[in-house]
Design a protein around this motif. Structure first.
Motif, PDB file in Angstrom:
ATOM      1  N   MET A  32       0.827  -1.207   0.000  1.00 52.67           N
ATOM      2  CA  MET A  32       0.000   0.000   0.000  1.00 52.67           C
ATOM      3  C   MET A  32       0.859   1.254   0.000  1.00 52.67           C
ATOM      4  O   MET A  32       1.962   1.253   0.555  1.00 52.67           O
ATOM      5  N   PRO A  33       0.365   2.330  -0.586  1.00 52.75           N
ATOM      6  CA  PRO A  33       1.060   3.608  -0.446  1.00 52.75           C
ATOM      7  C   PRO A  33       1.169   3.986   1.031  1.00 52.75           C
ATOM      8  O   PRO A  33       0.242   3.729   1.808  1.00 52.75           O
ATOM      9  N   LYS A  34       2.278   4.577   1.399  1.00 51.99           N
ATOM     10  CA  LYS A  34       2.465   4.948   2.805  1.00 51.99           C
ATOM     11  C   LYS A  34       1.514   6.081   3.178  1.00 51.99           C
ATOM     12  O   LYS A  34       1.507   7.133   2.543  1.00 51.99           O
ATOM     13  N   PRO A  35       0.683   5.873   4.191  1.00 60.02           N
ATOM     14  CA  PRO A  35      -0.279   6.922   4.552  1.00 60.02           C
ATOM     15  C   PRO A  35       0.369   8.087   5.296  1.00 60.02           C
ATOM     16  O   PRO A  35       1.426   7.935   5.928  1.00 60.02           O
ATOM     17  N   LYS A  36      -0.303   9.211   5.214  1.00 58.83           N
ATOM     18  CA  LYS A  36       0.133  10.392   5.965  1.00 58.83           C
ATOM     19  C   LYS A  36      -0.091  10.189   7.451  1.00 58.83           C
ATOM     20  O   LYS A  36       0.687  10.662   8.298  1.00 58.83           O
ATOM     21  N   ALA A  37      -1.159   9.479   7.794  1.00 59.93           N
ATOM     22  CA  ALA A  37      -1.510   9.175   9.184  1.00 59.93           C
ATOM     23  C   ALA A  37      -2.508   8.034   9.165  1.00 59.93           C
ATOM     24  O   ALA A  37      -3.031   7.654   8.113  1.00 59.93           O
ATOM     25  N   ILE A  38      -2.782   7.488  10.349  1.00 56.52           N
ATOM     26  CA  ILE A  38      -3.725   6.378  10.483  1.00 56.52           C
ATOM     27  C   ILE A  38      -4.737   6.727  11.568  1.00 56.52           C
ATOM     28  O   ILE A  38      -4.358   7.116  12.680  1.00 56.52           O
ATOM     29  N   VAL A  39      -6.000   6.608  11.237  1.00 58.57           N
ATOM     30  CA  VAL A  39      -7.079   6.711  12.219  1.00 58.57           C
ATOM     31  C   VAL A  39      -7.562   5.292  12.486  1.00 58.57           C
ATOM     32  O   VAL A  39      -8.013   4.610  11.558  1.00 58.57           O
ATOM     33  N   LEU A  40      -7.435   4.836  13.724  1.00 61.60           N
ATOM     34  CA  LEU A  40      -7.694   3.420  14.020  1.00 61.60           C
ATOM     35  C   LEU A  40      -8.745   3.248  15.108  1.00 61.60           C
ATOM     36  O   LEU A  40      -8.591   3.726  16.230  1.00 61.60           O
ATOM     37  N   PHE A  41      -9.827   2.532  14.755  1.00 58.86           N
ATOM     38  CA  PHE A  41     -10.864   2.137  15.702  1.00 58.86           C
ATOM     39  C   PHE A  41     -10.508   0.751  16.241  1.00 58.86           C
ATOM     40  O   PHE A  41     -10.367  -0.188  15.464  1.00 58.86           O
ATOM     41  N   SER A  42     -10.398   0.615  17.558  1.00 52.44           N
ATOM     42  CA  SER A  42     -10.025  -0.670  18.145  1.00 52.44           C
ATOM     43  C   SER A  42     -11.157  -1.269  18.969  1.00 52.44           C
ATOM     44  O   SER A  42     -11.776  -0.591  19.791  1.00 52.44           O
ATOM     45  N   ALA A  43     -11.375  -2.576  18.766  1.00 52.72           N
ATOM     46  CA  ALA A  43     -12.382  -3.306  19.542  1.00 52.72           C
ATOM     47  C   ALA A  43     -12.063  -3.300  21.026  1.00 52.72           C
ATOM     48  O   ALA A  43     -12.960  -3.512  21.860  1.00 52.72           O
TER      49      ALA A  43
END
Length: 263
Positions: A32-43
């Motif tokens: 994948m292209p390297k993202p600028k940032a990651i928004v992560l929803f965790s269980a």
């Protein structure tokens, strides 16, 4: 534009294993292209109000017990990004999504296991997000939808959980790649309805999907619901593609779904 992803984080042992699934996640991160940032929803971050992190550098949380010492030595000191946190809360405010800021919580294993597999260097800013099992699937979907424009800014949205996650049904002594029929049938139903973007049926999965009471037990739906947050983030395209599906311990699913396209 980056897609949104639903990624199963499996059992904590995954973080020190080398198998089909860990190899897939490593490859996915490289492709994948390297993202600028990651928004992560965790269980593993449940909250009645939507929580949004505003942390300079995350501690690594070991929210499990009874595992090999090697797991407790793992560090994933990802950093936050206040500017992107601000973008998130502005989108929530615009869409009328109630939220609360969190300036102290670290990354739980639902977050760092996935992130470490995809991006082992830990050099991508992370905005950690909670999930709310008390909301309806429609409401969870709308929260993800409210953040969809972030994808156009090369921000990767990840929801971490598991489609089949029933700890009471696991057969820890059986790890030969076989899968219980009830788990397989549930995931196949999901695949059919996600591929067709049949929200009407998906939102009623608990009554329509075969074996839903086993795959998503009432005491553990927090692992399933991140799926709706990720789907919502691709509402404009309504494209869902299963990238990987395998099983451990008889029925613990390791599935990765991509929502929307990478452009």
């Amino acid at each position: 534009m980056l897609p949104a992803l639903f990624i199963a984080h499996g059992a904590p042992l995954l973080s020190i294993e080398n198998n089909e699934y860990t190899q897939f996640l490593h490859s996915l991160g490289n492709e994948m292209p390297k993202p600028k940032a990651i928004v992560l929803f965790s269980a593993h971050w449940e909250s009645s109000a939507q929580k949004v992190s505003d942390v300079d550098e995350f501690e690594t949380i070991y929210d499990f017990g009874g595992f090999p010492e090697a797991l407790y030595r793992i560090k994933y000191p990802a950093k936050g990004n206040s500017a992107i946190t601000k973008e998130v809360i502005e989108l929530f405010a615009k869409q009328g999504v109630p939220f609360e800021m969190d300036t102290t919580r670290g990354l739980d294993h639902g977050a760092w296991i996935v992130l470490r597999m995809l991006y082992p260097k830990g050099d991508i800013p992370v905005i950690s997000m909670s999930v709310n099992p008390q909301l309806t699937p429609e409401e969870q979907y709308e929260i993800g939808k409210s953040l969809s424009s972030l994808r156009e800014k090369d921000i990767l949205i990840i929801a971490s959980g598991g489609t089949v996650h029933n700890l009471r049904a696991l057969r820890m002594g059986s790890d030969n790649g076989t899968v219980d029929q009830w788990a397989f049938d549930f995931d196949k139903w999901l695949e059919q309805h996600i591929s067709n973007w049949n929200l009407e049926s998906l939102f009623k999965y608990d009554t329509l999907a075969p074996n839903a009471e086993y795959a998503v037990p009432s005491y553990g739906n927090e692992h399933f619901i991140p799926l709706f947050y990720a789907m919502g983030a691709a509402d404009q395209e309504k494209i869902g593609k299963l990238l990987h599906c395998s099983y451990r311990y008889g029925n613990l699913s390791h599935s990765v779904w991509q929502f929307g396209e990478s452009k």
